[in-house]
Structures are given as C-alpha cells and as structure tokens.
Design a protein around this motif. Structure first.
Motif, PDB file in Angstrom:
ATOM      1  N   ARG A 157       0.985  -1.174   0.148  1.00  0.00           N
ATOM      2  CA  ARG A 157       0.166  -0.315   0.036  1.00  0.00           C
ATOM      3  C   ARG A 157       0.573   1.102   0.190  1.00  0.00           C
ATOM      4  NH1 ARG A 157      -3.845   0.787   5.459  1.00  0.00           N
ATOM      5  NH2 ARG A 157      -1.684   2.064   5.996  1.00  0.00           N
ATOM      6  N   GLU A 158      -0.009   2.381  -0.344  1.00  0.00           N
ATOM      7  CA  GLU A 158       0.857   4.212  -0.298  1.00  0.00           C
ATOM      8  C   GLU A 158       1.526   4.054   1.182  1.00  0.00           C
ATOM      9  OE1 GLU A 158      -3.211   4.494   0.091  1.00  0.00           O
ATOM     10  OE2 GLU A 158      -2.453   3.520  -0.802  1.00  0.00           O
ATOM     11  N   THR A 159       2.863   4.841   0.939  1.00  0.00           N
ATOM     12  CA  THR A 159       3.144   5.381   2.512  1.00  0.00           C
ATOM     13  C   THR A 159       3.790   4.661   2.711  1.00  0.00           C
ATOM     14  OG1 THR A 159       1.286   6.352   3.229  1.00  0.00           O
ATOM     15  CG2 THR A 159       2.154   7.520   0.887  1.00  0.00           C
ATOM     16  N   LEU A 160       4.023   3.107   2.734  1.00  0.00           N
ATOM     17  CA  LEU A 160       4.066   2.864   3.558  1.00  0.00           C
ATOM     18  C   LEU A 160       5.856   2.784   3.683  1.00  0.00           C
ATOM     19  CD1 LEU A 160       1.536  -0.020   4.424  1.00  0.00           C
ATOM     20  CD2 LEU A 160       1.746   1.696   5.241  1.00  0.00           C
ATOM     21  N   THR A 161       6.497   1.960   4.836  1.00  0.00           N
ATOM     22  CA  THR A 161       8.082   1.817   5.004  1.00  0.00           C
ATOM     23  C   THR A 161       8.330   0.174   4.879  1.00  0.00           C
ATOM     24  OG1 THR A 161       8.514   3.822   5.646  1.00  0.00           O
ATOM     25  CG2 THR A 161       9.195   1.699   6.335  1.00  0.00           C
ATOM     26  N   ILE A 162       9.288  -0.384   4.341  1.00  0.00           N
ATOM     27  CA  ILE A 162       9.554  -1.856   4.723  1.00  0.00           C
ATOM     28  C   ILE A 162      11.008  -1.553   5.359  1.00  0.00           C
ATOM     29  CG2 ILE A 162       9.951  -4.589   3.657  1.00  0.00           C
ATOM     30  CD1 ILE A 162       7.505  -3.616   1.809  1.00  0.00           C
ATOM     31  N   GLY A 163      10.848  -2.234   6.530  1.00  0.00           N
ATOM     32  CA  GLY A 163      12.256  -2.128   7.010  1.00  0.00           C
ATOM     33  C   GLY A 163      13.705  -2.426   6.644  1.00  0.00           C
ATOM     34  N   PRO A 164      14.506  -2.457   7.031  1.00  0.00           N
ATOM     35  CA  PRO A 164      16.138  -2.927   6.505  1.00  0.00           C
ATOM     36  C   PRO A 164      16.190  -4.393   6.959  1.00  0.00           C
ATOM     37  CG  PRO A 164      16.651  -0.143   7.624  1.00  0.00           C
ATOM     38  CD  PRO A 164      14.854  -1.378   8.052  1.00  0.00           C
ATOM     39  N   HIS A 165      16.427  -4.983   6.473  1.00  0.00           N
ATOM     40  CA  HIS A 165      16.313  -6.731   6.167  1.00  0.00           C
ATOM     41  C   HIS A 165      15.060  -7.065   6.088  1.00  0.00           C
ATOM     42  CE1 HIS A 165      20.751  -6.639   5.728  1.00  0.00           C
ATOM     43  NE2 HIS A 165      21.454  -6.484   6.039  1.00  0.00           N
ATOM     44  N   ALA A 166      13.930  -6.281   6.413  1.00  0.00           N
ATOM     45  CA  ALA A 166      12.963  -7.387   6.888  1.00  0.00           C
ATOM     46  C   ALA A 166      12.689  -8.056   5.448  1.00  0.00           C
ATOM     47  CB  ALA A 166      11.914  -6.021   6.250  1.00  0.00           C
ATOM     48  N   LEU A 167      11.840  -8.697   5.962  1.00  0.00           N
ATOM     49  CA  LEU A 167      10.583 -10.115   4.294  1.00  0.00           C
ATOM     50  C   LEU A 167       9.864 -10.270   4.648  1.00  0.00           C
ATOM     51  CD1 LEU A 167      12.118 -12.760   2.889  1.00  0.00           C
ATOM     52  CD2 LEU A 167      12.222 -13.627   4.597  1.00  0.00           C
ATOM     53  N   VAL A 168       9.357 -10.249   3.720  1.00  0.00           N
ATOM     54  CA  VAL A 168       8.063 -10.009   2.873  1.00  0.00           C
ATOM     55  C   VAL A 168       7.481 -11.036   2.040  1.00  0.00           C
ATOM     56  CG1 VAL A 168       6.261  -8.480   2.014  1.00  0.00           C
ATOM     57  CG2 VAL A 168       7.321  -7.584   3.220  1.00  0.00           C
ATOM     58  N   GLY A 169       6.829 -12.244   2.526  1.00  0.00           N
ATOM     59  CA  GLY A 169       6.439 -13.056   1.875  1.00  0.00           C
ATOM     60  C   GLY A 169       5.552 -13.046   1.084  1.00  0.00           C
ATOM     61  N   MET A 170       5.697 -14.228  -0.684  1.00  0.00           N
ATOM     62  CA  MET A 170       5.073 -14.049  -1.219  1.00  0.00           C
ATOM     63  C   MET A 170       3.233 -13.651  -1.657  1.00  0.00           C
ATOM     64  SD  MET A 170       5.581 -17.910  -2.923  1.00  0.00           S
ATOM     65  CE  MET A 170       7.213 -17.815  -3.128  1.00  0.00           C
ATOM     66  N   GLY A 171       3.352 -13.365  -2.551  1.00  0.00           N
ATOM     67  CA  GLY A 171       1.821 -13.243  -2.302  1.00  0.00           C
ATOM     68  C   GLY A 171       1.220 -12.488  -1.638  1.00  0.00           C
ATOM     69  N   SER A 172       1.862 -11.991  -0.611  1.00  0.00           N
ATOM     70  CA  SER A 172       1.760 -11.047   0.450  1.00  0.00           C
ATOM     71  C   SER A 172       0.558  -9.545   0.739  1.00  0.00           C
ATOM     72  CB  SER A 172       2.326 -10.523   2.385  1.00  0.00           C
ATOM     73  OG  SER A 172       2.710 -11.847   2.433  1.00  0.00           O
ATOM     74  N   VAL A 173      -0.149  -8.798   0.777  1.00  0.00           N
ATOM     75  CA  VAL A 173      -0.658  -7.762   0.970  1.00  0.00           C
ATOM     76  C   VAL A 173      -0.433  -7.121   2.336  1.00  0.00           C
ATOM     77  CG1 VAL A 173      -2.912  -6.626   0.695  1.00  0.00           C
ATOM     78  CG2 VAL A 173      -2.882  -8.786  -0.607  1.00  0.00           C
ATOM     79  N   VAL A 174       0.770  -5.608   2.126  1.00  0.00           N
ATOM     80  CA  VAL A 174       1.358  -5.064   3.197  1.00  0.00           C
ATOM     81  C   VAL A 174       0.598  -4.009   3.583  1.00  0.00           C
ATOM     82  CG1 VAL A 174       3.315  -4.298   3.654  1.00  0.00           C
ATOM     83  CG2 VAL A 174       3.157  -6.385   2.428  1.00  0.00           C
ATOM     84  N   THR A 175      -0.556  -3.474   4.665  1.00  0.00           N
ATOM     85  CA  THR A 175      -1.526  -2.747   4.455  1.00  0.00           C
ATOM     86  C   THR A 175      -0.460  -2.059   5.925  1.00  0.00           C
ATOM     87  OG1 THR A 175      -2.373  -4.008   6.095  1.00  0.00           O
ATOM     88  CG2 THR A 175      -3.511  -3.867   4.045  1.00  0.00           C
ATOM     89  N   LYS A 176       0.501  -2.025   6.509  1.00  0.00           N
ATOM     90  CA  LYS A 176       1.302  -1.794   7.583  1.00  0.00           C
ATOM     91  C   LYS A 176       2.410  -1.772   7.664  1.00  0.00           C
ATOM     92  CE  LYS A 176      -2.715  -3.297  10.822  1.00  0.00           C
ATOM     93  NZ  LYS A 176      -2.875  -3.762  12.102  1.00  0.00           N
ATOM     94  N   ASN A 177       3.271  -0.846   7.946  1.00  0.00           N
ATOM     95  CA  ASN A 177       4.806  -0.847   7.971  1.00  0.00           C
ATOM     96  C   ASN A 177       5.308  -1.733   8.315  1.00  0.00           C
ATOM     97  OD1 ASN A 177       4.638   1.704   7.059  1.00  0.00           O
ATOM     98  ND2 ASN A 177       4.730   2.955   9.003  1.00  0.00           N
ATOM     99  N   VAL A 178       5.794  -2.418   7.747  1.00  0.00           N
ATOM    100  CA  VAL A 178       7.140  -3.361   8.192  1.00  0.00           C
ATOM    101  C   VAL A 178       8.615  -2.997   9.151  1.00  0.00           C
ATOM    102  CG1 VAL A 178       7.946  -5.566   7.479  1.00  0.00           C
ATOM    103  CG2 VAL A 178       6.314  -5.485   6.960  1.00  0.00           C
TER     104      VAL A 178
END
Length: 221
Positions: free
Chosen positions: A177-198
């Motif tokens: 989603r817009e304006t979110l941050t995924i932090g350093p060395h974070a891992l987002v799984g395949m097919g995920s829908v990211v709606t919050k900062n990671v």
C-alpha cells in the motif's frame, strides 16, 4: 564493447547473463567474460554457455572489466553487501544493467551495480539504490524508494511513496500500500498484501500481511 564479469553462478547470475545478451541484441554494449564464483566445484564449468572462470578475486586482475554482484535470496539478504564490502571496489567499477523491455521514466534513477530485469515498470521519480535487484514484472510507482542491496521479487507491485529499506526482500507477487515502509533486512512473503509498516529484521506474510517471526540476518561484514 566493455568487458563484464558476473559474480555468482547461480540462478540470478544465469538470469543476468541472459539480460546481458538481451542488451547486446538491442545495442552491442558488453563483452561478457564469464562468471566468478568462490565455490571451487563450479569453477571451470560452463553455465548456459557462459564459463565460470575463477573466484571473485579475479576482479582485481581484470581492472578493465565492470562488475555486477549476482547473488540473491530470502535466506541471506546480506550476501551482496558482504561481497561488496569484501571487494571494496570503487562505485565506477560496477555496471548497472537494465533490460531493454523495462520502462524506466526519465525522472527515475538507478544506482551502480543494480539489476533491472524484463518488463519492470518505474513510473515517476522512482529511486533505486546501489546493488538492488528488481526481478521481472515488478511495478514501482511514483516516489517509491528502494534502498541499497534490497531485492524485489517478480511481480511485486508498489503503490506510491513506498520505501524499502537496505537489504530488505519483498517476495514474488506482493502488494504494498502507498506510503508504507519496509524496514532494513525485513522479509515480506510471496503473495502478501502489505497494509502496515514492516519493521526492520522481521518476517511478515499473509493477506493482510502479519508478523511471523524475527528475520535471520547474516551480517553484512
């Protein structure tokens, strides 16, 4: 043509070799010398028609050659950073490789050592750092920032203003989603829908994406 060495001989390195061929088919640019891999069992092999010449220290013997570090994977998000730190090459030694089918806007920028594979779209004012890997069919929209050593796997799509931290890994087909941050060395799984900062160094997955566990991060040095 400019001599080019690819560090690594695994899956990504094979894809990058084909990327180089595609660039040369459009406009002869690179003299692909071969792969460099520190695994002695791979040295001397020929991978998809491209030889594995020697270990990574060969870059110091071929000062005329440009270099791209071709390692990536969710199990070790710091591999490119470790290799770059060990080699300590100046930035101008690194090539930036962009597939001819990628759509990169005039207002976007891509750093040294980065790899952009087929059918990637960067719409407006996208900033991609050094040694980033952007896999096929990724869409990065206005004002997205991808920091050094991050990997964006195939088919991921970002809304505007997203920031991906250093060494993060975003899995195939993920939506952010817009304006979110995924932090350093974070891992987002395949097919995920990211709606919050990671947060940094966490694994998130699911629809919507949720915290799964801390990420295992091998040091960059």
């Amino acid at each position: 043509m400019t001599p080019l060495l690819l560090i690594g001989a695994g899956g990504l390195a094979r894809e990058v070799a084909q990327l180089v061929h595609a660039i040369n088919d459009a406009s002869p640019t690179w003299d692909l010398l071969g792969h460099l891999d520190d695994d002695p069992a791979k040295q001397g092999a020929v991978v998809d028609g491209v030889p594995v010449l020697a270990g990574s220290s060969e870059v110091f013997k071929r000062e005329d050659a440009r270099v791209v570090i071709c390692t990536a994977g969710p199990r070790d998000t710091a591999s490119r950073a470790r290799i770059a730190a060990r080699l300590a090459l100046p930035g101008e030694r690194y090539a930036t490789l962009v597939h001819p089918s990628a759509s990169v806007s005039r207002s976007s920028a891509i750093g040294p050592g980065s790899i952009v594979l087929a059918q990637v779209v960067m719409t407006a004012a996208v900033s991609v750092g050094a040694h980033v890997c952007v896999m096929p069919h990724v869409t990065l929209t206005h004002d997205d920032v991808v920091e050094d050593y991050a990997t964006i796997a195939s088919g991921a799509r970002f809304a505007g203003g997203v920031r991906v931290g250093r060494g993060a890994y975003v899995g195939a087909g993920a939506l952010v989603r817009e304006t979110l941050t995924i932090g350093p060395h974070a891992l987002v799984g395949m097919g995920s829908v990211v709606t919050k900062n990671v947060p940094a160094q966490e694994v998130w997955a699911g629809v919507p994406a949720k915290f799964i566990r801390p990420a295992t991060v091998i040091t960059e040095h």
